[in-house]
Design a protein around this motif. Structure first.
Motif, PDB file in Angstrom:
ATOM      1  N   LEU A  26      33.531  41.187  15.848  1.00 17.83           N
ATOM      2  CA  LEU A  26      33.104  39.852  15.430  1.00 17.83           C
ATOM      3  C   LEU A  26      32.471  39.889  14.037  1.00 17.83           C
ATOM      4  CD1 LEU A  26      31.616  37.990  18.517  1.00 17.83           C
ATOM      5  CD2 LEU A  26      33.478  37.280  16.994  1.00 17.83           C
ATOM      6  N   LEU A  32      35.125  40.488  11.417  1.00 18.62           N
ATOM      7  CA  LEU A  32      35.991  39.335  11.151  1.00 18.62           C
ATOM      8  C   LEU A  32      35.224  38.208  10.473  1.00 18.62           C
ATOM      9  CD1 LEU A  32      38.183  39.258  14.357  1.00 18.62           C
ATOM     10  CD2 LEU A  32      38.906  39.730  12.011  1.00 18.62           C
ATOM     11  N   GLY A  33      33.960  38.049  10.847  1.00 15.49           N
ATOM     12  CA  GLY A  33      33.212  36.914  10.320  1.00 15.49           C
ATOM     13  C   GLY A  33      32.418  37.216   9.078  1.00 15.49           C
ATOM     14  N   LEU A  43      32.005  34.891   6.158  1.00 16.57           N
ATOM     15  CA  LEU A  43      31.323  33.632   6.470  1.00 16.57           C
ATOM     16  C   LEU A  43      29.805  33.808   6.471  1.00 16.57           C
ATOM     17  CD1 LEU A  43      33.691  32.551   9.367  1.00 16.57           C
ATOM     18  CD2 LEU A  43      33.767  31.849   6.963  1.00 16.57           C
ATOM     19  N   ILE A  44      29.353  34.967   6.944  1.00 16.77           N
ATOM     20  CA  ILE A  44      27.902  35.147   6.997  1.00 16.77           C
ATOM     21  C   ILE A  44      27.347  35.709   5.688  1.00 16.77           C
ATOM     22  CG2 ILE A  44      27.578  35.308   9.502  1.00 16.77           C
ATOM     23  CD1 ILE A  44      27.816  38.289   9.297  1.00 16.77           C
ATOM     24  N   GLU A  93      36.666  36.612  -0.717  1.00 13.98           N
ATOM     25  CA  GLU A  93      36.609  36.357   0.721  1.00 13.98           C
ATOM     26  C   GLU A  93      37.977  36.560   1.363  1.00 13.98           C
ATOM     27  OE1 GLU A  93      35.586  34.261  -1.534  1.00 13.98           O
ATOM     28  OE2 GLU A  93      33.424  34.082  -1.296  1.00 13.98           O
ATOM     29  N   TYR A 118      40.024  40.245   3.871  1.00 14.52           N
ATOM     30  CA  TYR A 118      40.834  40.469   5.077  1.00 14.52           C
ATOM     31  C   TYR A 118      41.979  41.442   4.812  1.00 14.52           C
ATOM     32  CZ  TYR A 118      37.990  36.964   7.237  1.00 14.52           C
ATOM     33  OH  TYR A 118      36.909  36.321   7.736  1.00 14.52           O
TER      34      TYR A 118
END
Lengths: 336, 254, 387, 297
Positions: free
Chosen positions: A18, A21-22, A25-26, A160, A164
């Motif tokens: 998690l 993957l996130g 965003l954080i 960002e 990935y």
């Protein structure tokens, strides 16, 4: 008991997945993502050197040259012929892999610190060629205007999104390295490191595996190079100098040489820690040097080594933490 | 002839370690190679297994020349060996020590390994099963997941033998397998050697323990100062006055 | 089992630590967004080499920029807001420079950035600042910098060819015909060497020899001996201040009697110090500005610089001072004050009189051309007045 | 100028710089033979040694401006003290794997270089030549008096070191300790003490090289890195641990650089030097003078 621990493991891995993957965003700024992206590239290189050096025992200080191979392949093809990253990636991997294999050839004859110098020399020579053959490589000024990638019409243009791409490469790279180490090739690497004499008697073609280990190391660095070129959109020869190799070696050592997890931990820990201490300028580098000395003198197994010592895992051992049976192969004793 | 050594000579600088030695080994026999320390036994092993390049002479297995090949190629021909001073893969488990020796049968290649294909999984399972089988043969299966160097010395010797057998050899070269073993262990070793022989593998044995040699070897070759001084069935050799003088005479305690 | 868990948790810890880096701003990422608060200081970043061999260039940049900003702050700042200068060390390493460019753009949210004093790092940073639409200033002289099509790059000093063209045209006019070039393999050295060759070609001449050396080299006997065989009248230097000084020294020691000449790096006290005054005597160079220049503006700058830094002003301090003046002007005019508008206003500046001469900003981001021919006399850098 | 004097001119330049490499390589070699330690911070020790002397010559300490010769001696002594301290720190490293040595000593290099930046600033300075900048002309070949001094003093130091190791009692003890640590220890030679002395002598030689280099190069904290790498190359090329090897390696590397700069391709100077070095090592994996250790089965 067993069930409980495997549940714990699942939960732990779930949290890790998690967070991974996130992360964009954080993260509070794009710069943080950029730093982690760079760390991802270092992890890839560190995985490569861990296979070749940590497991197979081949000293190699030419990492920068491998990375340059990937980066220049991508940069030249992209800026001159518009080739996208998806094609540059396999090509860069192949060329860097071949470079790795070629650099392995002297290894069959030259050993130890002689080998350290030979690999430095080869890397320097490749760098000098890049600097001087301006017609082909744009020389010391480097190549700018490399395009960021695009996938099905979606531009991967910010840190960002690029994150990935890096994440996928690191995860695939890590799993691939694990598979290699879990099968015969990996066992052969360790066998060669532990005793190349015995390895030969077991039917292992030592030369072949040494070349393979370095080719694989080259491929990993090549991937990092291709990603670097498309990520920063600019490359120049000084990026691929000896200091890059040194940085990757240091982080591998801090993480734990001879441990894939060590590559990941070291690859994240070192760049991020340095980031924390940026404000201290020259003292930051003094601290960096002292930290290396402390790790080497007191925790030669790196972070993973410490973790393992705490765990008291038996049946596994860090190769670099050991003292060689005869101190330092004293050729010195032959000197008149 | 199964293994044929003809006029083998090995020089290191001015020192002649092996001097014009010829000998042959029959399929399925246990052949002992004895002689005082420094008589060239290990040197012969090292030449046969490809670590030294012979100064002269040749070696052939089943009529195929061996001389000049690299060590790993010689292993592929059906040779396996152990080392006088243990050379285990120190950071691996016992199981991996044995599995790595089966590598020449690995057909997967690095790509297959990365993708972990069905075929690779099958192969891997086969390696593991066969390795455990060998460990059971040598009575060390319970240590499979221990690090090899954590085992007692006698067991480490067995790991070396298991590892040698894992290469699927036609002939094994055992370099002083009984060195450092106690009496019980030596007895067990003797049984193991016979079991190996019975499974169809020829054994070429360098050993100082005369009781063991005389007990298991059908044929014996005796070296002194790099020269062959006697050969023949063990009973005959042990009565040979030249041998007694050159070898047994010097080591009366045996 | 346990190990994987420990490992996974370690990973999480490290990543979370990354999010909480001490310099992190609490606001979420929003590329290019300008600070809204009125009283908040306006930030300008300097990214340059503050350590290593190029440290001196970064130091000069810091001094020039800071001086201009402090003067402006004393005069009330821009639209009532003070200006803050944040300095970062990129060690002349393009990888680090790119990271720092990301940092100042996304974390510090600067109004403009000086990045950097090295051409390679400046080139590396161009795409970042273009993406964030933040004006980027450099005093790197490589022509490629302004040829990359960015609307956000500005060069505060003439480009390399301005130095070398003036120099070589002058020497050719003086009747020199045989030129030899010695250039290092860095971006700067190789660039200047190329401009020298191009200028010679314009005058229908070719260099008798062109030799190269690595930036770490200390002994140039091999190269110079080869050059001297061609019996050149002029030895053109294309390298850093220090290497140029060492080469001038060794060339004289090997018996070279001809003219020694070079571009911007030669026109610095550092060159004279390294070569020694005795050997630097008579060396010809080109520069847009000299510390002992006569006009009032320069005099004021020299005095202020000395007072602030307790050090004599030189060319790099002057051109970064000039560039910052342009930036401050553009910031005054930008309405509302956003980096993008500042860049747009920059392009409108025409006819500004600065230390180096009259500035006319072009579409590409060049601000000034034209250099003076100068000579080292009595250990001092002076404008050439002879014939 | 005819081709012969051109060649001699180039050669002298190469021998000059090669002597510096040789002195640095000797430091590597001394430390390696005694402790089995490859000290990758030796370039930085060379740099610190240079500062240790130059600060006296330029009056950077208490405004004292001492003569160059005095500064030279002080540099050697101060750097030897530094060597003693470093030996104590790195004593455990001697038994480690090469990779650990590499990193540990590189870490030290970082510390030394950045401490120098903090203490003396990053910028650096040129040192004026005590013997002046006017060359002596010998049949068309120009030689700087300082170059002659450099070559002469280097040669004396190398000769002195050889005599010291061969004749002096303590030198013999050092050789014994280097050859066989355990036996030497059993014979009552204080091995740790001789190792410390060896390290100190290595550092002293580096300081001497630094002081000989200072007037012809530019003194700054970054000066150590390049010289360190070339000194290492010379040390390996000659044969790790061999005293004559280090000298030969240094001179060969210096001359190789000068000759390839002057006669082959100046852009590829360093590349050519490295490629030739690699070829030599492929043919003689133990270096020019070093011995090849046979892989014993």
């Amino acid at each position: 008991m067993k069930n409980q621990s495997s549940n714990m493991k699942r939960i732990g891995l779930g949290i890790a997945a998690l967070v991974l993957l996130g992360f964009p965003l954080i993260a509070s700024t794009r710069y943080q993502v950029h730093i982690v992206n760079m760390a991802g590239l270092y992890i890839l290189m560190s995985l490569g050197i861990n296979l070749a050096m940590g497991y197979c025992g081949q000293i190699n200080l030419a990492l920068g040259a491998f990375m340059a191979m990937g980066a220049y392949t991508a940069a030249l093809l992209n800026t001159r012929m518009g080739v996208p990253i998806w094609i540059n990636m396999p090509l860069g991997m192949i060329l860097a892999g071949i470079t790795g294999a070629l650099i392995a050839l002297p290894m069959l004859k030259v050993k130890s610190h002689y080998l350290a110098l030979v690999t430095i020399g080869l890397a320097e020579t490749i760098n000098i060629i890049i600097v001087n053959e301006t017609w082909f490589t744009e020389g010391p000024l480097g190549i700018s205007g490399i395009k960021m990638p695009e996938l099905f019409g979606i531009p991967i243009d910010g840190a960002e999104r690029f994150y990935y791409l890096v994440l996928i490469c690191v995860v695939v790279g890590y799993l691939a390295a694990r598979q290699i180490m879990n099968h015969h090739t990996g066992r052969a690497f360790i066998a060669i490191r532990d005793s190349d004499v015995a390895a030969r008697a077991m039917g292992i073609n030592v030369a072949k595996y040494q070349i393979m280990a370095n080719a694989i190391c080259g491929v990993y660095c090549g991937v990092a190079g291709v990603l670097y070129a498309h990520m920063t959109t600019y490359i120049s020869p000084d990026i691929f100098e000896f200091k890059t190799a040194l940085f990757v070696l240091t982080m591998t050592m801090i993480g734990g040489m001879g441990s894939l997890a060590g590559s990941v931990v070291g690859g994240l820990a070192l760049p991020l820690t340095l980031e924390y201490f940026r404000a201290f300028k020259s003292w930051q580098l003094v601290g960096f040097g002292l930290a290396i000395m402390l790790v080497v003198l007191f925790f030669p197994g790196g972070v993973i080594g410490i973790a393992r010592r705490l765990e008291q895992v038996r049946g596994l051992r860090l190769p670099w933490a050991r003292k060689p049976e005869k101190p330092a192969q004293t050729e010195a004793s032959h000197v008149p | 002839m199964f293994l044929e050594i003809e006029h083998l000579t090995m020089r290191f600088g001015g020192v002649v370690a092996v001097n014009d030695v010829s000998m042959s080994i029959q399929r399925g026999e246990i052949h002992g190679l004895i002689g005082p320390n420094g008589s060239g036994k290990t040197t012969i092993f090292n030449v046969v297994s490809g670590y030294y390049k012979a100064t002269g002479g040749k070696v052939s297995l089943e009529g195929k020349p061996v001389t000049g090949l690299a060590a790993h190629q010689i292993t592929a021909l059906g040779f396996a060996r152990t080392f006088q001073n243990l050379r285990l893969f120190t950071s691996m488990t016992v199981l991996d020590n044995v599995r790595v020796a089966m590598g020449q049968h690995a057909r997967a290649g690095v790509w297959g390994e990365i993708l972990n294909t069905r075929a690779v999984q099958r192969e891997e399972k086969h390696f593991t099963d066969r390795a455990l089988e060998l460990l059971r043969l040598l009575n060390i299966a319970e240590y499979a997941h221990e690090r090899a160097t954590n085992l007692p010395y006698g067991h480490q010797r067995r790991v070396e033998i298991a590892r040698a057998l894992a290469t699927d050899p036609k002939i094994v070269l055992l370099d002083e397998p009984a060195a450092g073993l106690n009496e019980v262990e030596t007895t067990q070793l003797r049984e193991t050697l016979l079991k190996i022989r019975d499974s169809g593998i020829t054994i070429f044995l360098v050993e100082h323990d005369m009781k063991l040699v005389m007990g298991v070897c059908e044929q014996i070759t005796v070296l002194d100062y790099g020269k062959k001084i006697a050969e023949g069935p063990s009973a005959q050799v042990s009565r040979d006055p030249v041998v007694i003088e050159a070898y047994l005479g010097k080591e009366e305690d045996l | 089992m346990k190990r994987s868990l420990v490992f996974a948790l370690l990973l999480v810890a490290v990543l979370l630590a990354a999010c909480a880096s001490p310099t992190a701003a609490p606001a979420p990422a929003a590329p290019g967004a300008a600070p809204k608060a009125v009283g908040e200081p306006i930030k300008i970043a300097i990214i340059a080499a503050m350590s290593g061999t190029n440290a001196v260039l970064g130091d000069w940049m810091k001094k020039g920029v800071t001086l201009a900003v402090e003067e402006k702050n004393k005069a009330g700042g821009i639209q009532g807001r003070q200006i803050q200068v944040i300095v970062y060390d990129d060690e002349a390493d393009p990888t680090k420079s790119v990271g720092l460019a990301q940092k100042v753009a996304s974390e510090d949210k600067v109004m403009a950035a000086w990045a950097t004093s090295n051409s390679t790092s400046a080139l590396a940073d161009i795409p970042i600042f273009a993406q964030y639409k933040i004006p980027q200033f450099t005093n790197g002289t490589n022509v490629d910098i302004t040829n990359k099509g960015s609307a956000y790059i500005f060069r505060a000093t003439p480009a390399g060819p301005s130095f070398e063209d003036t120099l070589i045209d002058f020497l050719v006019k003086k009747g020199m015909k045989k030129f030899a070039i010695i250039a290092d393999t860095s971006a700067y050295g190789k660039g200047e060497g190329d401009y020298q060759e191009a200028a010679l070609k314009r005058n229908n001449l070719t260099a008798t020899t062109r030799e190269a050396f690595g930036i770490d080299d200390k002994d140039f006997t091999g190269q110079l001996t080869k050059i001297l065989q061609g019996q050149p009248e002029v030895l053109l230097l294309a390298s850093s201040e220090v290497a140029s000084g060492l080469i001038a020294k060794q060339a004289r020691q090997l018996g070279f009697k001809g003219q020694i000449a070079g571009g911007a790096a030669v026109g610095t006290p550092k060159f004279v110090e390294t070569a020694t005054a005795e050997i630097a005597e008579g060396v010809i160079f080109t520069t847009p500005w000299l510390p002992n220049d006569a006009d009032a503006q320069s005099k004021a700058f020299v005095t202020a610089y000395k007072a602030r830094w307790n050090e004599d002003a030189e060319f790099h301090g002057a051109n970064t001072y000039d560039g910052t003046q342009l930036l401050l002007q553009a910031m005054e005019k930008a309405n509302p004050l956003t980096p993008e508008n500042v860049a747009a206003e920059m392009h409108k500046i025409k006819g500004y009189k600065g230390l180096q001469g009259t500035f006319n900003v072009t579409d590409k981001g060049e601000t000034i051309t034209g250099t003076l021919v100068c000579i080292v006399k009595g250990g001092k850098l002076t404008v050439y007045t002879g014939n | 100028m005819n081709i012969v004097s051109i060649f001699i001119q180039t050669l002298i330049g190469g021998i000059g710089i090669g002597s510096l490499y040789a002195l640095v390589a000797l430091g590597y070699s001394m430390i390696y033979r005694s402790m089995g330690l490859v000290n990758f911070a030796h370039g930085q020790i060379f740099m610190i040694g240079t500062y240790f002397g130059i600060i006296w010559y330029r009056g950077m300490v208490l405004g004292l401006q001492l003569p160059y010769a005095v500064a030279f001696i002080l540099a050697i002594l101060l750097n030897m003290v530094l060597g003693l301290i470093l030996e104590r720190i790195f004593r455990p490293l001697a038994n480690y794997d090469l990779m650990l040595m590499l990193l540990g000593t590189i870490g030290l290099g970082y510390v030394l270089e950045n401490m120098a930046v903090i203490i003396w600033g990053a910028e650096g300075f040129a040192v004026n030549n005590p013997l002046g900048n006017t060359p002596i002309m010998i049949s068309g070949v120009a030689v700087l008096p300082w170059t002659l001094l450099l070559i002469g003093v280097s040669a004396l130091l190398m000769l002195g070191l050889n005599v010291f190791l061969a004749k002096a009692k303590i030198g013999k003890a050092m050789r014994a300790a280097a050859a066989d640590r355990e036996t030497a220890s059993a014979m009552g030679i204080p091995v740790n003490g001789t190792n410390a002395l060896t390290f100190a002598i290595g550092a002293g030689l580096a300081a001497a090289a630094g002081m000989l280099a200072a007037p012809i190069v530019y003194v700054n904290p970054a000066m150590g890195a390049a010289v360190g790498l070339k000194g290492f190359a010379a040390f390996i090329l000659g044969g790790a641990g061999s005293i004559p090897g280090a000298i030969v390696g240094g001179l060969v590397f210096g001359v190789l650089e000068a000759v390839s700069a002057g006669f082959i391709s100046s852009a590829y100077t360093k590349g050519i030097a490295f490629v030739i070095m690699i070829v030599v090592l492929m043919i003689r994996p133990g270096g020019i003078i070093g011995e090849v250790t046979v892989d014993k089965v």
